[in-house]
Design an enzyme around this catalytic site. Sequence first.
Site, mmCIF file in Angstrom:
data_model
loop_
_atom_site.group_PDB
_atom_site.id
_atom_site.type_symbol
_atom_site.label_atom_id
_atom_site.label_comp_id
_atom_site.label_asym_id
_atom_site.label_seq_id
_atom_site.Cartn_x
_atom_site.Cartn_y
_atom_site.Cartn_z
ATOM 1 N N ASP A 70 0.791 -1.240 0.000
ATOM 2 C CA ASP A 70 0.000 0.000 0.000
ATOM 3 C C ASP A 70 0.827 1.297 0.000
ATOM 4 O OD1 ASP A 70 -1.884 -1.976 0.278
ATOM 5 O OD2 ASP A 70 -2.509 -1.406 2.287
ATOM 6 N N LYS A 76 -7.252 -3.927 -2.999
ATOM 7 C CA LYS A 76 -7.970 -4.626 -1.944
ATOM 8 C C LYS A 76 -8.721 -3.619 -1.067
ATOM 9 C CE LYS A 76 -3.859 -4.578 1.037
ATOM 10 N NZ LYS A 76 -4.351 -3.664 2.065
ATOM 11 N N CYS A 107 -1.957 -2.678 8.232
ATOM 12 C CA CYS A 107 -1.831 -3.595 7.099
ATOM 13 C C CYS A 107 -0.579 -4.470 7.188
ATOM 14 C CB CYS A 107 -1.853 -2.818 5.790
ATOM 15 S SG CYS A 107 -3.423 -1.966 5.494
#
Length: 210
Positions: free
Chosen positions: A23, A89, A123
């Site tokens: 990310d 996602k 994450c």
Amino acid sequence: MFGEMMLTLSLLTPVNPVLFVCDVQEKFRTAIWEFPKVISTSAKMVKAAKILNIPIFCTTQNAARLGATVQEITSLLPTDESAKTEVDKTAFSMMVPELQAQLPTNPTAALSVIVVGIETHICVTQTTLDLLAQGHRVYVLADGVSSCNAGERPIALNRLAREGAIVTTSESLLFELVRDAKDPNFKAIAGLVKETKDETKVAVETFCKL
């Protein structure tokens, strides 16, 4: 005793390595603490993965809202689609079905997953815990992960180390991957380390003192 020590050392060597870039997106440039250092370490690891023929897995978190992966990384990704996987996602963990379906499989050994990206306590943590639960070895690069709140990093990294992840640095891991100056990739990796030594020094001095 010596044989046991050698066996332990061999078990610590990364086997079946893959790189996870979590990310590292445009919208986070002004939100994440020391984001440029996350980018520089991530970019270095992408370059290393290309040298060492390590598969690269790159995710974005809801790209429609938070933007694409930063250009500094996408410009380095292999052009060969078989050498990379890019997945968008909404789950916080990278271990979504679309990515898991692309992971290399080896019936005799788990993966050694190298993780860089954001956020350390969300994450990166959830990805690492999912990987550990599946029996994989995880290397979280302390000079390549960050969060909006700098204070979240050491708490998350300490937790992940307790859970069984290996918290290390990019340079340490690169030399662990080649192991020997006789390795055919050593010269290229040593050149990459030299090329990025200034950025690495600043990233380690910033991230690893907390």
